[in-house]
Design a protein around this motif. Structure first.
Motif, PDB file in Angstrom:
ATOM      1  N   PRO A  79     -29.999  19.115  13.119  1.00 29.31           N
ATOM      2  CA  PRO A  79     -30.707  19.095  14.478  1.00 29.31           C
ATOM      3  C   PRO A  79     -30.544  18.013  15.429  1.00 29.31           C
ATOM      4  N   ALA A  80     -31.052  18.106  16.480  1.00 26.25           N
ATOM      5  CA  ALA A  80     -30.622  17.261  17.484  1.00 26.25           C
ATOM      6  C   ALA A  80     -31.254  15.848  17.310  1.00 26.25           C
ATOM      7  N   GLN A  81     -30.758  14.699  17.459  1.00 32.13           N
ATOM      8  CA  GLN A  81     -31.212  13.151  17.439  1.00 32.13           C
ATOM      9  C   GLN A  81     -31.617  13.232  15.781  1.00 32.13           C
ATOM     10  N   SER A  82     -30.813  13.366  14.716  1.00 31.61           N
ATOM     11  CA  SER A  82     -31.283  13.443  13.339  1.00 31.61           C
ATOM     12  C   SER A  82     -29.710  13.139  12.828  1.00 31.61           C
ATOM     13  N   MET A  83     -29.870  12.220  11.759  1.00 35.84           N
ATOM     14  CA  MET A  83     -28.772  12.045  10.728  1.00 35.84           C
ATOM     15  C   MET A  83     -28.893  12.860   9.463  1.00 35.84           C
ATOM     16  N   VAL A  84     -27.874  13.637   9.042  1.00 36.69           N
ATOM     17  CA  VAL A  84     -27.673  14.364   7.944  1.00 36.69           C
ATOM     18  C   VAL A  84     -26.634  13.933   6.934  1.00 36.69           C
ATOM     19  N   GLY A  85     -26.746  13.566   5.723  1.00 35.57           N
ATOM     20  CA  GLY A  85     -25.864  13.381   4.819  1.00 35.57           C
ATOM     21  C   GLY A  85     -25.110  14.545   4.098  1.00 35.57           C
ATOM     22  N   LEU A  86     -23.751  14.942   4.064  1.00 35.33           N
ATOM     23  CA  LEU A  86     -23.402  15.701   3.436  1.00 35.33           C
ATOM     24  C   LEU A  86     -22.466  15.257   2.140  1.00 35.33           C
ATOM     25  N   ILE A  87     -23.136  15.299   0.879  1.00 35.86           N
ATOM     26  CA  ILE A  87     -22.815  14.764  -0.162  1.00 35.86           C
ATOM     27  C   ILE A  87     -21.899  15.460  -1.145  1.00 35.86           C
ATOM     28  N   GLY A  88     -20.868  14.964  -1.651  1.00 35.73           N
ATOM     29  CA  GLY A  88     -20.243  15.785  -2.702  1.00 35.73           C
ATOM     30  C   GLY A  88     -19.210  15.101  -3.041  1.00 35.73           C
ATOM     31  N   ARG A  89     -18.395  15.412  -4.433  1.00 36.33           N
ATOM     32  CA  ARG A  89     -17.359  14.698  -4.903  1.00 36.33           C
ATOM     33  C   ARG A  89     -15.990  14.760  -4.206  1.00 36.33           C
ATOM     34  N   ASN A  90     -14.965  13.964  -4.331  1.00 33.48           N
ATOM     35  CA  ASN A  90     -13.833  14.279  -3.855  1.00 33.48           C
ATOM     36  C   ASN A  90     -13.411  15.662  -3.979  1.00 33.48           C
ATOM     37  N   GLY A  91     -12.671  16.171  -2.867  1.00 28.08           N
ATOM     38  CA  GLY A  91     -12.222  17.697  -3.300  1.00 28.08           C
ATOM     39  C   GLY A  91     -13.118  18.686  -3.028  1.00 28.08           C
ATOM     40  N   ALA A  92     -14.416  18.392  -2.698  1.00 29.70           N
ATOM     41  CA  ALA A  92     -15.626  19.390  -2.829  1.00 29.70           C
ATOM     42  C   ALA A  92     -15.685  20.172  -1.416  1.00 29.70           C
ATOM     43  N   GLY A  93     -14.805  19.656  -0.394  1.00 34.21           N
ATOM     44  CA  GLY A  93     -14.795  20.395   0.896  1.00 34.21           C
ATOM     45  C   GLY A  93     -15.297  19.513   2.049  1.00 34.21           C
ATOM     46  N   LYS A  94     -15.846  18.250   1.780  1.00 30.70           N
ATOM     47  CA  LYS A  94     -16.299  17.659   3.090  1.00 30.70           C
ATOM     48  C   LYS A  94     -15.704  17.293   4.230  1.00 30.70           C
ATOM     49  N   THR A  95     -14.314  16.945   3.906  1.00 30.65           N
ATOM     50  CA  THR A  95     -13.278  16.522   5.143  1.00 30.65           C
ATOM     51  C   THR A  95     -12.865  17.991   5.573  1.00 30.65           C
ATOM     52  N   THR A  96     -12.804  19.101   5.030  1.00 28.36           N
ATOM     53  CA  THR A  96     -12.172  20.313   5.218  1.00 28.36           C
ATOM     54  C   THR A  96     -13.274  20.679   6.324  1.00 28.36           C
ATOM     55  N   LEU A  97     -14.872  20.673   6.100  1.00 30.71           N
ATOM     56  CA  LEU A  97     -15.800  20.993   7.322  1.00 30.71           C
ATOM     57  C   LEU A  97     -15.608  20.233   8.336  1.00 30.71           C
ATOM     58  N   LEU A  98     -15.376  18.924   8.102  1.00 34.06           N
ATOM     59  CA  LEU A  98     -15.474  18.168   9.530  1.00 34.06           C
ATOM     60  C   LEU A  98     -14.024  18.491  10.194  1.00 34.06           C
ATOM     61  N   ARG A  99     -13.140  18.696   9.546  1.00 33.58           N
ATOM     62  CA  ARG A  99     -11.751  19.103  10.444  1.00 33.58           C
ATOM     63  C   ARG A  99     -12.028  20.510  10.912  1.00 33.58           C
ATOM     64  N   THR A 100     -12.885  21.422  10.339  1.00 33.10           N
ATOM     65  CA  THR A 100     -12.916  22.711  10.854  1.00 33.10           C
ATOM     66  C   THR A 100     -13.913  22.432  12.173  1.00 33.10           C
ATOM     67  N   VAL A 101     -14.748  21.707  12.193  1.00 30.70           N
ATOM     68  CA  VAL A 101     -15.711  21.570  13.544  1.00 30.70           C
ATOM     69  C   VAL A 101     -14.890  21.018  14.605  1.00 30.70           C
ATOM     70  N   MET A 102     -14.042  20.237  14.174  1.00 30.13           N
ATOM     71  CA  MET A 102     -12.911  19.716  15.334  1.00 30.13           C
ATOM     72  C   MET A 102     -11.925  20.554  15.689  1.00 30.13           C
TER      73      MET A 102
END
Length: 218
Positions: free
Chosen positions: A25-48
């Motif tokens: 949401p606007a003006q919020s901070m959200v944590g995306l939590i997961g082990r290495n290889g869970a897909g966190k970096t993939t999501l950020l690279r997809t957004v970009m």
């Protein structure tokens, strides 16, 4: 601000994201939590725009990002701090910060630099130093500053505390905490919440590319 709906993303023949959904949401901070290889970096690279979903939808302020080319996404006000920092070693600290500002055609680069040095005054003292001469923690600060340069609406932070000495981890946490209450929204991808549990408004847990738990942070 950012809405990810049932995103499926493959890298080569490997399916990495398997229907992941989250909202920042606007003006919020959200944590995306997961082990290495869970897909966190993939999501950020997809957004970009570095990766393309085969299914699902990613929107930013109501606009489907599928219609926005990769080079234009930073100009929307999205700043990205990759886990590996991604600095140009031969460039100075200030030049590394300025590169995305130049690439997006931002006119008020001086004002933006003044803002960044106000948030991270230690970087003003080393602005002329080449990035290759910095410690790993100092490079993290520069990577955060570079993301702040263009990230006027949304920051994507990939493992900002990974591999950083405790003192610099605390400094990074203080800087990120200082962004609360402003116009920015922040998505922080981490293996755990040891450094940011008090920062985030909500947590999204990712396992093998899909949602595990979504809950309000305590």
């Amino acid at each position: 601000m950012l809405n990810v709906e049932s995103a499926h993303v493959a890298i080569g023949s490997v399916q990495v994201l398997r229907g992941l959904s989250l909202a920042v949401p606007a003006q919020s901070m959200v944590g995306l939590i997961g082990r290495n290889g869970a897909g966190k970096t993939t999501l950020l690279r997809t957004v970009m725009g570095h990766l393309t979903p085969s299914q699902g939808r990613i929107s930013f302020e109501g606009q489907d990002l599928a219609s926005v080319p990769r080079h234009a996404r930073a100009a929307l006000g999205i700043g990205y701090m990759p886990e590996d920092r991604g600095l140009v070693p031969e460039l100075s600290v200030e030049e590394n910060i300025l590169v995305p500002l130049w690439a997006t055609g931002m006119r008020s680069t001086r004002a933006r630099l003044d803002f960044i040095y106000g948030v991270l005054p230690e970087l003003a003292e080393m602005r002329a130093r080449r990035a290759l001469l910095l410690s790993g923690g100092q490079q993290k600060l520069v990577a955060l500053a570079r993301a702040l340069g263009v990230g006027t609406r949304l920051l994507l932070l990939d493992e900002p505390f990974e591999g950083v000495a405790p003192a610099l981890s605390m400094r990074l946490a203080d800087v990120i905490a200082g962004l609360r209450g402003g116009a920015l929204s922040v998505l922080i991808a981490q293996s755990d919440l040891n450094h940011s549990r008090k920062l985030v408004d909500a947590e999204v847990v990712i396992e093998r590319g899909a949602n595990a738990v979504v809950e309000a942070a305590g």
